[in-house]
Design a protein around this motif. Structure first.
Motif, PDB file in Angstrom:
ATOM      1  N   UNK A  73      -6.714 -17.203 -19.684  1.00 56.88           N
ATOM      2  CA  UNK A  73      -6.950 -16.388 -20.877  1.00 56.88           C
ATOM      3  C   UNK A  73      -5.669 -15.717 -21.376  1.00 56.88           C
ATOM      4  N   UNK A  74      -4.528 -16.231 -20.957  1.00 55.73           N
ATOM      5  CA  UNK A  74      -3.259 -15.683 -21.424  1.00 55.73           C
ATOM      6  C   UNK A  74      -3.131 -15.906 -22.931  1.00 55.73           C
ATOM      7  N   UNK A  75      -2.348 -15.070 -23.540  1.00 59.03           N
ATOM      8  CA  UNK A  75      -2.066 -15.154 -24.979  1.00 59.03           C
ATOM      9  C   UNK A  75      -3.325 -14.943 -25.819  1.00 59.03           C
ATOM     10  N   UNK A  76      -4.268 -14.157 -25.306  1.00 61.98           N
ATOM     11  CA  UNK A  76      -5.469 -13.791 -26.064  1.00 61.98           C
ATOM     12  C   UNK A  76      -5.462 -12.276 -26.221  1.00 61.98           C
ATOM     13  N   UNK A  77      -5.680 -11.811 -27.433  1.00 61.27           N
ATOM     14  CA  UNK A  77      -5.689 -10.376 -27.694  1.00 61.27           C
ATOM     15  C   UNK A  77      -7.058  -9.756 -27.483  1.00 61.27           C
ATOM     16  N   UNK A  78      -8.089 -10.596 -27.451  1.00 65.69           N
ATOM     17  CA  UNK A  78      -9.439 -10.082 -27.255  1.00 65.69           C
ATOM     18  C   UNK A  78     -10.334 -11.189 -26.710  1.00 65.69           C
ATOM     19  N   UNK A  79     -11.456 -10.784 -26.171  1.00 64.25           N
ATOM     20  CA  UNK A  79     -12.484 -11.700 -25.694  1.00 64.25           C
ATOM     21  C   UNK A  79     -13.806 -11.030 -26.004  1.00 64.25           C
ATOM     22  N   UNK A  80     -14.658 -11.694 -26.755  1.00 61.30           N
ATOM     23  CA  UNK A  80     -15.953 -11.107 -27.086  1.00 61.30           C
ATOM     24  C   UNK A  80     -16.736 -10.833 -25.810  1.00 61.30           C
ATOM     25  N   UNK A  81     -17.600  -9.834 -25.863  1.00 62.38           N
ATOM     26  CA  UNK A  81     -18.323  -9.374 -24.676  1.00 62.38           C
ATOM     27  C   UNK A  81     -19.094 -10.488 -23.981  1.00 62.38           C
ATOM     28  N   UNK A  82     -19.709 -11.363 -24.702  1.00 67.73           N
ATOM     29  CA  UNK A  82     -20.555 -12.392 -24.084  1.00 67.73           C
ATOM     30  C   UNK A  82     -19.819 -13.727 -23.916  1.00 67.73           C
ATOM     31  N   UNK A  83     -18.538 -13.632 -23.589  1.00 68.69           N
ATOM     32  CA  UNK A  83     -17.730 -14.831 -23.342  1.00 68.69           C
ATOM     33  C   UNK A  83     -16.956 -14.688 -22.042  1.00 68.69           C
ATOM     34  N   UNK A  84     -16.532 -15.844 -21.521  1.00 73.04           N
ATOM     35  CA  UNK A  84     -15.718 -15.843 -20.313  1.00 73.04           C
ATOM     36  C   UNK A  84     -15.059 -17.187 -20.116  1.00 73.04           C
ATOM     37  N   UNK A  85     -14.204 -17.265 -19.118  1.00 72.21           N
ATOM     38  CA  UNK A  85     -13.560 -18.535 -18.773  1.00 72.21           C
ATOM     39  C   UNK A  85     -13.942 -18.866 -17.343  1.00 72.21           C
ATOM     40  N   UNK A  86     -14.381 -20.113 -17.129  1.00 71.29           N
ATOM     41  CA  UNK A  86     -14.770 -20.587 -15.810  1.00 71.29           C
ATOM     42  C   UNK A  86     -13.728 -21.577 -15.320  1.00 71.29           C
ATOM     43  N   UNK A  87     -13.113 -21.243 -14.187  1.00 67.69           N
ATOM     44  CA  UNK A  87     -12.092 -22.084 -13.566  1.00 67.69           C
ATOM     45  C   UNK A  87     -12.734 -22.926 -12.473  1.00 67.69           C
ATOM     46  N   UNK A  88     -12.449 -24.231 -12.479  1.00 68.93           N
ATOM     47  CA  UNK A  88     -12.882 -25.140 -11.418  1.00 68.93           C
ATOM     48  C   UNK A  88     -11.727 -25.289 -10.445  1.00 68.93           C
ATOM     49  N   UNK A  89     -11.941 -24.975  -9.190  1.00 69.41           N
ATOM     50  CA  UNK A  89     -10.868 -25.037  -8.206  1.00 69.41           C
ATOM     51  C   UNK A  89     -10.978 -26.297  -7.359  1.00 69.41           C
ATOM     52  N   UNK A  90      -9.823 -26.909  -7.092  1.00 65.05           N
ATOM     53  CA  UNK A  90      -9.777 -28.155  -6.315  1.00 65.05           C
ATOM     54  C   UNK A  90      -9.803 -27.908  -4.818  1.00 65.05           C
ATOM     55  N   UNK A  91      -9.172 -26.809  -4.396  1.00 62.07           N
ATOM     56  CA  UNK A  91      -9.121 -26.523  -2.965  1.00 62.07           C
ATOM     57  C   UNK A  91      -9.319 -25.033  -2.738  1.00 62.07           C
ATOM     58  N   UNK A  92      -9.536 -24.675  -1.479  1.00 61.65           N
ATOM     59  CA  UNK A  92      -9.907 -23.295  -1.172  1.00 61.65           C
ATOM     60  C   UNK A  92      -8.783 -22.281  -1.371  1.00 61.65           C
ATOM     61  N   UNK A  93      -7.537 -22.729  -1.465  1.00 57.78           N
ATOM     62  CA  UNK A  93      -6.408 -21.820  -1.638  1.00 57.78           C
ATOM     63  C   UNK A  93      -5.961 -21.679  -3.096  1.00 57.78           C
ATOM     64  N   UNK A  94      -6.486 -22.501  -3.974  1.00 61.42           N
ATOM     65  CA  UNK A  94      -6.036 -22.507  -5.367  1.00 61.42           C
ATOM     66  C   UNK A  94      -6.296 -21.175  -6.078  1.00 61.42           C
TER      67      UNK A  94
END
Length: 168
Positions: A73-94
């Protein structure tokens, strides 16, 4: 000789004008990232559930490619309340690579295991702040980034809240 006399003042005028532009435009070496604004792209919907009851439905942007995960979410000045970013991780340390460099907004960072259960919520993480190294017992499969304070407002609970999501 007349051609040279006319030509010489034109060249001098060009050089003077050019040098003044560089001098007046002294902030041309600013970090381009400070001017960048990235739009939210809805990739799907995520449901947060406590005891099989939906507590919140949010629009999500997915981060599964390495560049998407790096930028988040870098370079974003705002995020609406009912939004988010979901990250998929490849390994347990990522999950340890997530940082707040170049962030502009405070976030709640929600760590989710392979059973789609929230195992930890890092609340009110401020922009540009280093995220402490977490040693979580459960392998992390997803990270959900939402606006700071939303995890409390929505009732997200460690060990209780589960997620389900659908792509568009």
């Amino acid at each position: 000789m007349k051609k040279i006399n006319i030509f010489f003042p034109l060249i001098m005028c060009f050089f003077i004008n050019f040098s003044e532009r560089i001098y007046d435009n002294s902030d041309m070496f600013l970090d381009i990232g400070s001017l960048l604004e990235i739009e939210f792209i809805k990739d799907g919907v995520l449901y947060l559930k406590n005891n099989n009851n939906v507590i919140k439905k949010i629009d999500i942007e997915l981060a599964d490619l390495d560049t998407e995960k790096k930028n988040g979410l870098k370079y974003r000045s705002f995020l609406k309340e009912s939004r988010g970013m979901l990250f998929f991780l490849k390994n347990k340390e990522e999950y340890k690579k997530i940082d707040m460099k170049d962030m502009r907004i405070s976030l709640d960072i929600v760590y989710i295991n392979q059973f789609d259960t929230v195992v930890f919520v890092n609340k009110y993480v401020n922009p540009m702040k280093n995220i402490e190294n977490l040693n979580l017992d459960s392998p992390i499969k997803y990270i959900l980034e939402i606006n700071a304070g939303m995890s409390t407002k929505w009732g997200i609970k460690e060990g209780v809240t589960k997620i389900t999501w659908m792509m568009n």
